[in-house]
Design an enzyme around this catalytic site. Structure first.
Site, short mmCIF file in Angstrom:
data_model
loop_
_atom_site.label_atom_id
_atom_site.label_comp_id
_atom_site.label_asym_id
_atom_site.label_seq_id
_atom_site.Cartn_x
_atom_site.Cartn_y
_atom_site.Cartn_z
N ARG A 293 0.85 -1.21 0.00
CA ARG A 293 0.00 0.00 0.00
C ARG A 293 0.88 1.24 0.00
NH1 ARG A 293 -5.47 -1.76 2.50
NH2 ARG A 293 -5.52 -3.77 1.43
N GLU A 295 0.48 4.16 0.82
CA GLU A 295 -0.20 5.21 1.58
C GLU A 295 0.84 5.85 2.48
OE1 GLU A 295 -2.43 2.33 3.99
OE2 GLU A 295 -4.17 2.80 2.74
N ARG A 301 -0.34 1.71 13.06
CA ARG A 301 -0.93 0.47 12.53
C ARG A 301 -0.86 0.30 11.02
NH1 ARG A 301 -7.35 0.82 13.03
NH2 ARG A 301 -7.71 2.66 11.77
N HIS A 302 -0.15 1.21 10.35
CA HIS A 302 -0.02 1.09 8.90
C HIS A 302 1.40 0.79 8.46
CE1 HIS A 302 -3.89 3.29 9.03
NE2 HIS A 302 -4.15 2.54 7.98
N GLU A 476 -9.51 -2.11 13.64
CA GLU A 476 -9.90 -3.00 12.55
C GLU A 476 -8.82 -4.04 12.26
OE1 GLU A 476 -10.83 -0.95 8.84
OE2 GLU A 476 -10.22 -2.74 7.73
N SER A 479 -11.73 -6.70 6.91
CA SER A 479 -12.90 -6.19 6.19
C SER A 479 -13.34 -7.25 5.22
CB SER A 479 -12.54 -4.96 5.36
OG SER A 479 -12.39 -3.85 6.17
N ARG A 527 -1.75 -6.92 12.02
CA ARG A 527 -2.75 -6.33 12.93
C ARG A 527 -3.25 -7.37 13.94
NH1 ARG A 527 -5.96 -1.90 10.46
NH2 ARG A 527 -4.35 -0.62 9.49
P1 ATP Z 1 -7.48 0.93 7.65
O1 ATP Z 1 -8.82 1.59 7.64
O2 ATP Z 1 -7.05 0.44 9.00
O3 ATP Z 1 -6.42 1.74 6.96
P2 ATP Z 1 -8.38 -0.51 5.37
O4 ATP Z 1 -9.84 -0.56 5.60
O5 ATP Z 1 -7.81 0.46 4.42
O6 ATP Z 1 -7.61 -0.39 6.77
P3 ATP Z 1 -8.55 -3.02 4.00
O7 ATP Z 1 -8.39 -2.61 2.60
O8 ATP Z 1 -9.90 -3.32 4.51
O9 ATP Z 1 -7.85 -1.96 4.95
O10 ATP Z 1 -7.54 -4.24 4.26
C1 ATP Z 1 -7.87 -5.42 4.95
C2 ATP Z 1 -7.10 -5.53 6.24
O11 ATP Z 1 -5.70 -5.37 6.02
C3 ATP Z 1 -7.44 -4.45 7.25
O12 ATP Z 1 -8.57 -4.81 7.99
C4 ATP Z 1 -6.20 -4.42 8.11
O13 ATP Z 1 -6.21 -5.48 9.04
C5 ATP Z 1 -5.09 -4.71 7.13
N1 ATP Z 1 -4.44 -3.49 6.67
C6 ATP Z 1 -4.90 -2.58 5.81
N2 ATP Z 1 -4.03 -1.61 5.56
C7 ATP Z 1 -2.93 -1.93 6.29
C8 ATP Z 1 -1.65 -1.32 6.44
N3 ATP Z 1 -1.33 -0.23 5.78
N4 ATP Z 1 -0.75 -1.92 7.26
C9 ATP Z 1 -1.07 -3.06 7.91
N5 ATP Z 1 -2.25 -3.67 7.79
C10 ATP Z 1 -3.18 -3.13 7.01
MG MG Z 2 -11.06 -2.09 5.81
#
Ligand code: ATP
Ligand code: MG
Length: 553
Positions: A293, A295, A301-302, A476, A479, A527
């Site tokens: 990602r 981002e 947590r990211h 979270e 999802s 996570r």
């Molecule tokens: P968040 O809102 O916490 O940024 P997200 O909704 O963007 O997460 P999803 O696309 O739903 O993330 O990804 C599925 C799962 O992957 C998330 O529930 C989370 O556990 C994990 N996850 C997402 N982005 C990250 C990240 N940048 N680093 C670590 N784990 C992540």
């Molecule tokens: Mg999500």
């Protein structure tokens, strides 16, 4: 041609000799000669002891199965009076008169080793033991002895090794970036703490601390139980590409790379591919793999690279079929993770945490009127809390009910379709814990506005979707949703959300040759580990974390 070396040399110029200078030089030469003689003597002596102590011969596959080794964890009082050969790391070493002591360590375990001058142990060996740098790897032949009094500083309290031979297999640098003792200290303890960046810069040293080591063992267990449960439930492991031609979820946040003269991207998730795999007639699939990602989220947590635990399956009628699998999976994982008491203790000692509560206490179910889905008991709970079965007792709450619960404490009230931000997510976790007594819950029927284009809407109210998130301690971890398997509907939804599906033509086409209704979810592995262990930073559970600031080591 004449040889220049053979050419006659001009006579050396006569030098005036200063007698004082000459005397000084003679003294220096004598001193050097004496030092060299001593060093030679010492070398000769050490050579004589080479079999007893010194530097081990380079391990270079010269012999095979020629010796029998035992590891420090495998030592026990049953071996008292036997001679053993141990290869281990030196934790500490100290010389005391005619004796030397060492603590040898491997994995969780440590043992005291000692030597005292006697007919077999020369004084030189004591000196040698005393100067082996901490963290070196040594090979020790020793006699196992019982101890008169328990040794409290090592895990093997009832035995001690009497060193007969000792060789250094790999010497550590004498100065360490930090000491393990400092890196093991709890946040609230007195004493030096090691900056986390310093620890990460030499992760292989940091991983020798009990907590850090145990964290990665727990991480392995999370993946093991994830796989095990799914395989036992007829899921098939798949491997989808990480190099893709278009941003997988039709959006930003992808890393772009050069690919033989064109652009390619690193996959943000296996989402589209796991759905396509189902259309290849594998009814239930899962994947454990890296996702990327781009981002610029500098949070606790990211990560920019993490491990996605992904599940996708056919459904007959309802997305609850997927949630039932998710519940079974997490219940299995949590139950099995709890059995690793040694690791959990090691982690808890440095990072104290409360054990995860994922089952609603039975009395709460009765008291609050939580509905039981499998028995079709309608909830009388004012927030319509439900559980699927009375075995795992995992809480499900509709998203709008989560908002209502939040609104009991928020001054600025939220509407049922508002996005819950990170702060309120935490708050919700706290409110759920207070009311239902659990750290884990599922929230379903998320508003359409906060879900991706491929999410199936609710039949009764288009503002909501057949989707869900799972939370641990108010954060979270997962999802998921029922997905749209009708190409026209998919295109229509994408259009209304202004997502251009042109680059994802193959994905849409995958539903044109007869498509199974399906749903699934994606879990962030780091996570789960972080939140199960109640840790405050995802980097603690990623061995070599990648974030916007860090791509090394
Ligand atoms: P968040 O809102 O916490 O940024 P997200 O909704 O963007 O997460 P999803 O696309 O739903 O993330 O990804 C599925 C799962 O992957 C998330 O529930 C989370 O556990 C994990 N996850 C997402 N982005 C990250 C990240 N940048 N680093 C670590 N784990 C992540
Ligand atoms: Mg999500």
């Amino acid at each position: 041609m004449s040889d220049p070396a053979a050419a006659p040399q001009p006579p050396a110029a006569e030098k005036k000799v200063n007698p004082k200078q000459a005397e000084k030089e003679a003294r220096k030469a004598a001193r050097l000669a004496e030092e060299k003689a001593k060093a030679d003597e010492k070398a000769a002596l050490l050579a004589q002891y080479a079999d007893t102590f010194g530097t081990a011969e380079l391990i270079q596959s010269l012999t095979y199965n020629s010796k029998t080794y035992i590891t420090v964890p495998a030592l026990s009082a049953a071996l008292v009076d036997q001679t053993v050969l141990v290869r281990a790391r030196v934790s500490t070493t100290r010389k005391k008169g005619k004796m030397a002591f060492m603590v040898l360590r491997d994995e969780h375990d440590s043992v005291q080793a000692m030597a005292a001058v006697d007919e077999k142990v020369p004084k030189e060996m004591i000196d040698f033991i005393g100067q082996v740098p901490c963290e070196s790897i040594v090979e020790v032949q020793a006699h196992v002895c019982g101890t008169a009094q328990p040794i409290t500083s090592t895990t093997h309290a009832d035995i001690e090794l009497k060193i007969e031979k000792i060789h250094v297999v790999s010497e550590s640098q004498r100065t360490l970036p930090f000491t393990l003792e400092d890196a093991t200290r709890r946040e609230d303890e007195e004493g030096v703490k090691v900056n986390f960046d310093t620890r990460l810069a030499t992760r292989w040293l940091d991983m020798r601390t009990p907590a850090s080591n145990a964290i990665f063992r727990m991480q392995s267990r999370v993946c093991q139980y994830f796989r095990q449960y799914l395989i036992d439930n007829d899921f098939c492991e798949i491997h989808t590409p990480k190099i893709i031609s278009a941003a997988s979820e039709g959006g930003a946040n992808v890393f772009k790379l050069g690919y033989f003269g064109r652009d390619a991207y690193l996959a943000q998730s296996p989402q589209l591919y796991k759905q396509m795999a189902l259309q290849g007639d594998i009814p239930r699939v899962f994947e454990v793999g890296s996702v990327f990602r781009a981002e610029n989220s500098n949070t606790h947590r990211h990560l920019t690279e993490f491990v996605g635990l992904d599940v996708e399956m056919r459904i007959s009628e309802h997305y609850y079929e997927v949630l039932d699998v998710a519940e079974g999976l997490f219940n299995y994982m949590f139950e099995h993770l709890a059995t690793h008491t040694k690791e959990l203790e090691d982690i808890c000692r440095q990072y104290p945490f409360e054990p995860l509560v994922w089952k609603i206490p039975e009395e709460k179910i009765r008291e609050l009127g939580v509905g039981v889905i499998s028995d079709r008991v309608e909830p009388t709970d004012q927030y319509k809390g439900r559980v699927h079965n009375l075995e795992s007792r995992m809480l499900r709450l509709y998203y709008p009910d989560c908002i209502d619960l939040l609104n009991t404490v928020l001054t600025e009230k939220m509407s049922h379709v508002d996005d819950i931000n990170t702060t309120n997510e935490k708050l919700l976790g706290k409110l759920v814990k207070e009311r239902y007594g659990v750290d884990f819950f599922i929230s379903d029927r998320f508003p359409s506005s906060v879900r991706p284009f491929y999410t199936m809407s609710c039949k009764d109210d288009e503002r909501f979707t057949n989707s869900y998130d799972m939370f641990i301690r108010g954060e979270e971890i997962s999802s998921g949703a029922q997905r749209i398997h009708v190409p026209e509907l998919l295109l229509e939804r994408a259009k209304s959300l202004q997502v251009d599906l042109t680059p994802c033509k193959d994905y849409v086409d995958a539903f044109r040759l007869g498509a199974w209704p399906h749903g699934g979810f994606g879990v962030g592995m780091e996570r789960v580990v972080m939140l199960y262990l109640g840790l405050g930073n995802v980097r603690l559970v990623s061995m070599f974390p990648r974030d916007p600031q860090r791509v090394t080591p």
